[in-house]
Write a protein that holds these residues in place. Structure first.
Motif, PDB file in Angstrom:
ATOM      1  N   HIS A  76      -3.518   3.461  -4.053  1.00  0.00           N
ATOM      2  CA  HIS A  76      -4.070   2.118  -4.238  1.00  0.00           C
ATOM      3  C   HIS A  76      -5.531   2.185  -3.796  1.00  0.00           C
ATOM      4  CE1 HIS A  76      -1.201  -0.656  -5.831  1.00  0.00           C
ATOM      5  NE2 HIS A  76      -0.258  -0.304  -4.973  1.00  0.00           N
ATOM      6  N   SER A  77      -6.330   2.887  -4.582  1.00  0.00           N
ATOM      7  CA  SER A  77      -7.725   3.117  -4.201  1.00  0.00           C
ATOM      8  C   SER A  77      -8.691   2.242  -4.988  1.00  0.00           C
ATOM      9  CB  SER A  77      -8.085   4.594  -4.406  1.00  0.00           C
ATOM     10  OG  SER A  77      -7.798   4.997  -5.730  1.00  0.00           O
ATOM     11  N   CYS A  78      -8.143   1.139  -5.552  1.00  0.00           N
ATOM     12  CA  CYS A  78      -9.001   0.157  -6.223  1.00  0.00           C
ATOM     13  C   CYS A  78      -8.842  -1.222  -5.580  1.00  0.00           C
ATOM     14  CB  CYS A  78      -8.655   0.099  -7.702  1.00  0.00           C
ATOM     15  SG  CYS A  78      -9.903  -0.696  -8.730  1.00  0.00           S
ATOM     16  N   GLY A  79      -7.818  -1.377  -4.738  1.00  0.00           N
ATOM     17  CA  GLY A  79      -7.628  -2.634  -4.032  1.00  0.00           C
ATOM     18  C   GLY A  79      -6.661  -3.587  -4.676  1.00  0.00           C
ATOM     19  N   HIS A  80      -5.934  -3.144  -5.704  1.00  0.00           N
ATOM     20  CA  HIS A  80      -4.964  -4.035  -6.340  1.00  0.00           C
ATOM     21  C   HIS A  80      -3.890  -4.485  -5.358  1.00  0.00           C
ATOM     22  CE1 HIS A  80      -5.883  -2.401 -10.663  1.00  0.00           C
ATOM     23  NE2 HIS A  80      -6.937  -2.912 -10.060  1.00  0.00           N
ATOM     24  N   ASP A  81      -3.538  -3.610  -4.405  1.00  0.00           N
ATOM     25  CA  ASP A  81      -2.567  -3.995  -3.381  1.00  0.00           C
ATOM     26  C   ASP A  81      -3.099  -5.134  -2.526  1.00  0.00           C
ATOM     27  OD1 ASP A  81      -4.518  -2.277  -2.417  1.00  0.00           O
ATOM     28  OD2 ASP A  81      -3.159  -1.067  -1.227  1.00  0.00           O
ATOM     29  N   ALA A  82      -4.390  -5.107  -2.237  1.00  0.00           N
ATOM     30  CA  ALA A  82      -5.011  -6.186  -1.455  1.00  0.00           C
ATOM     31  C   ALA A  82      -5.070  -7.484  -2.255  1.00  0.00           C
ATOM     32  CB  ALA A  82      -6.412  -5.780  -1.010  1.00  0.00           C
ATOM     33  N   HIS A  83      -5.327  -7.388  -3.544  1.00  0.00           N
ATOM     34  CA  HIS A  83      -5.361  -8.585  -4.393  1.00  0.00           C
ATOM     35  C   HIS A  83      -3.984  -9.243  -4.437  1.00  0.00           C
ATOM     36  CE1 HIS A  83      -8.664  -6.217  -6.785  1.00  0.00           C
ATOM     37  NE2 HIS A  83      -9.042  -6.523  -5.556  1.00  0.00           N
ATOM     38  N   MET A  84      -2.932  -8.427  -4.634  1.00  0.00           N
ATOM     39  CA  MET A  84      -1.560  -8.954  -4.635  1.00  0.00           C
ATOM     40  C   MET A  84      -1.228  -9.595  -3.295  1.00  0.00           C
ATOM     41  SD  MET A  84       0.731  -6.079  -6.615  1.00  0.00           S
ATOM     42  CE  MET A  84      -0.031  -4.602  -5.944  1.00  0.00           C
ATOM     43  N   HIS A  93       0.824  -1.214   0.000  1.00  0.00           N
ATOM     44  CA  HIS A  93       0.000   0.000   0.000  1.00  0.00           C
ATOM     45  C   HIS A  93       0.858   1.264   0.000  1.00  0.00           C
ATOM     46  CE1 HIS A  93      -3.732   2.195   0.514  1.00  0.00           C
ATOM     47  NE2 HIS A  93      -3.166   2.915   1.468  1.00  0.00           N
ATOM     48  N   LYS A  94       2.074   1.155   0.489  1.00  0.00           N
ATOM     49  CA  LYS A  94       2.967   2.315   0.587  1.00  0.00           C
ATOM     50  C   LYS A  94       3.644   2.654  -0.731  1.00  0.00           C
ATOM     51  CE  LYS A  94       4.097   1.312   5.441  1.00  0.00           C
ATOM     52  NZ  LYS A  94       5.186   0.902   6.360  1.00  0.00           N
ATOM     53  N   THR A  95       3.508   1.790  -1.744  1.00  0.00           N
ATOM     54  CA  THR A  95       4.250   1.998  -2.990  1.00  0.00           C
ATOM     55  C   THR A  95       3.326   1.994  -4.206  1.00  0.00           C
ATOM     56  OG1 THR A  95       4.707  -0.374  -3.204  1.00  0.00           O
ATOM     57  CG2 THR A  95       6.350   0.971  -2.048  1.00  0.00           C
ATOM     58  N   PRO A  96       2.326   2.878  -4.258  1.00  0.00           N
ATOM     59  CA  PRO A  96       1.464   2.924  -5.454  1.00  0.00           C
ATOM     60  C   PRO A  96       2.255   3.408  -6.659  1.00  0.00           C
ATOM     61  CG  PRO A  96       1.037   4.835  -4.068  1.00  0.00           C
ATOM     62  CD  PRO A  96       1.991   3.952  -3.292  1.00  0.00           C
ATOM     63  N   GLU A  97       2.094   2.719  -7.801  1.00  0.00           N
ATOM     64  CA  GLU A  97       2.825   3.086  -9.010  1.00  0.00           C
ATOM     65  C   GLU A  97       1.898   3.064 -10.220  1.00  0.00           C
ATOM     66  OE1 GLU A  97       7.284   1.635  -8.657  1.00  0.00           O
ATOM     67  OE2 GLU A  97       5.907   0.005  -8.116  1.00  0.00           O
ATOM     68  N   LYS A  98       2.227   3.894 -11.208  1.00  0.00           N
ATOM     69  CA  LYS A  98       1.430   3.998 -12.424  1.00  0.00           C
ATOM     70  C   LYS A  98       1.459   2.705 -13.237  1.00  0.00           C
ATOM     71  CE  LYS A  98       1.778   8.945 -13.496  1.00  0.00           C
ATOM     72  NZ  LYS A  98       2.245   9.913 -14.521  1.00  0.00           N
ATOM     73  N   SER A  99       0.442   2.553 -14.071  1.00  0.00           N
ATOM     74  CA  SER A  99       0.413   1.444 -15.017  1.00  0.00           C
ATOM     75  C   SER A  99       1.673   1.457 -15.876  1.00  0.00           C
ATOM     76  CB  SER A  99      -0.812   1.558 -15.934  1.00  0.00           C
ATOM     77  OG  SER A  99      -2.004   1.474 -15.202  1.00  0.00           O
ATOM     78  N   GLY A 100       2.337   0.300 -15.939  1.00  0.00           N
ATOM     79  CA  GLY A 100       3.546   0.174 -16.731  1.00  0.00           C
ATOM     80  C   GLY A 100       4.809   0.642 -16.042  1.00  0.00           C
ATOM     81  N   GLU A 101       4.680   1.171 -14.817  1.00  0.00           N
ATOM     82  CA  GLU A 101       5.835   1.689 -14.090  1.00  0.00           C
ATOM     83  C   GLU A 101       5.905   1.114 -12.669  1.00  0.00           C
ATOM     84  OE1 GLU A 101       5.789   5.948 -14.216  1.00  0.00           O
ATOM     85  OE2 GLU A 101       5.410   6.017 -16.375  1.00  0.00           O
ATOM     86  N   GLU A 102       5.513  -0.144 -12.528  1.00  0.00           N
ATOM     87  CA  GLU A 102       5.408  -0.760 -11.192  1.00  0.00           C
ATOM     88  C   GLU A 102       6.742  -1.386 -10.770  1.00  0.00           C
ATOM     89  OE1 GLU A 102       3.676  -1.811 -13.877  1.00  0.00           O
ATOM     90  OE2 GLU A 102       1.509  -1.712 -13.535  1.00  0.00           O
ATOM     91  N   TYR A 103       7.815  -0.607 -10.793  1.00  0.00           N
ATOM     92  CA  TYR A 103       9.165  -1.134 -10.576  1.00  0.00           C
ATOM     93  C   TYR A 103       9.389  -1.568  -9.122  1.00  0.00           C
ATOM     94  CZ  TYR A 103       9.582   1.433 -14.952  1.00  0.00           C
ATOM     95  OH  TYR A 103       9.373   1.920 -16.215  1.00  0.00           O
TER      96      TYR A 103
END
Length: 359
Positions: A83-91, A15-25
């Motif tokens: 991370h306001s869609c929950g992708h961090d929770a899914h991962m 949750h502390k590392t939200p990154e843009k699409s294509g830039e999730e390094y």
């Protein structure tokens, strides 16, 4: 710690590392660093398209079970990443499930594959990942994806057989405006309002238009010469080519607006409607640790349907994540994860992985 506690731990880290699409390094580095420490798990791909890891007892490229989650965050209206869609929770849920599976390796008779996909929000990330899977000659019999559902309780799962979610076309519009003040053609509020009213006229019960990220070069002392916006066109009943035709009609309508000089577009994403497998739907319904609801026809979209190219059966389902009525708005700052989500999400993945051969 147990699997639920582990899921919560991963969530707090990601949750502390939200990154843009294509830039999730950073996100990919966190996930890969952890997966490398797990027994019986092998990372077979790691690049900008995402991560592919497997648990396999042989060298085959055929997998009975696959699970996909998303890496990217959302850029909200104030131009910040959340991370306001929950992708961090899914991962986090998938990482906790993989941990359990890797340590109970002997109980799993099938080959399993786990996909952490880039660019679900923008950029057709699923299509790019499917291309990678095809290059690796990977075939998956059954593939699953879950999403959190902040409208229902954490012990509930919403799912349906057949068409699920909507077809979607998301486009970047650039509208050039007249600026010849001496000719009396400079745009004013009426002209700008007319543009948005014309776009809104295409909304209906079966077609939903959403405008986001409106940008203009106007200021207090100067009127705009162009407007940019992102427009999503979605429908449960209309197919993708129909939505593209609607988008073309919108262009012609905007061009007819007074003060509009030129309209140009760039496609950001195209999502096909997901077709849930009846076989996998019935299989998930055997999971006894949740109360099942029928997922309604939805005007949301996801690129998960692209995986039909490398899989026989697909299933997309929703796990409850109701925090309270004040924190259930996806893609806004008013969104929270209910930690009870992880218990149902993780155990459902473990269940499906163990029961990969749909019967």
């Amino acid at each position: 710690m147990n699997t639920t506690e582990l899921g919560i731990y991963f969530y707090k880290v990601l949750h502390k590392t939200p990154e843009k699409s294509g830039e999730e390094y950073i996100t990919r580095n966190i996930i890969c660093s952890y997966l490398k420490r797990l027994p019986n798990i092998e990372i077979i791909f790691n690049n900008t398209e995402g991560i592919i890891a497997k648990l396999s007892k042989n060298s085959t490229n055929k997998f009975n079970f696959g699970f996909r989650v998303e890496l990217d965050a959302v850029e909200t209206a104030d131009a910040t990443l959340h991370h306001s869609c929950g992708h961090d929770a899914h991962m986090a849920a998938l990482l906790a499930a993989i941990t359990y599976i890797s340590k109970n390796y002997k109980n799993y008779s099938d080959n399993l594959i786990f996909i952490f996909q880039s660019s679900e929000e923008f950029g057709n990330g699923a299509k790019k990942m499917v291309n990678i899977l095809q290059q690796l000659n990977i075939v998956i019999t059954n593939i699953f994806a879950l999403h959190n559902a902040p409208e229902i309780e954490p012990y509930q799962i919403a799912v349906k057989s057949g068409p699920t979610l909507s077809n979607n076309v998301t486009i970047h519009f650039n509208v050039e405006l007249s600026s010849s003040a001496h000719l009396g053609t400079t745009c004013n509020v009426t002209h700008i309002t007319d543009i948005f009213q014309k776009i809104n006229s295409f909304n209906s019960n079966e077609i939903r238009l959403e405008i986001s990220k409106i940008v203009s070069d106007g200021s207090v002392s100067s009127k705009p010469t162009h407007i940019e916006l992102i427009l999503s066109i979605r429908s449960f009943n209309y197919d993708l080519k129909d939505l593209i035709n609607i988008e073309k009609s919108i262009i012609y309508t905007i061009k007819d607006c007074e003060c509009v000089k030129k309209v140009s577009v760039k496609y950001l994403s195209k999502h096909y409607q997901i077709k849930n497998s009846t076989i996998l739907f019935n299989r998930l319904k055997q999971f006894s640790n949740a109360v099942f609801l029928t997922a309604p026809n939805s005007l949301s979209s996801d690129d998960f349907s692209e995986y039909h190219a490398i899989s026989t059966n697909q299933l997309y389902y929703f796990v409850g994540n109701l925090y309270n009525d004040n924190y259930k708005h996806l893609h806004t700052k008013y969104y929270r994860i209910n930690f009870n989500f992880f218990k149902t999400a993780i155990s459902s993945i473990i269940f499906l992985a163990y029961n990969t051969k749909a019967r």
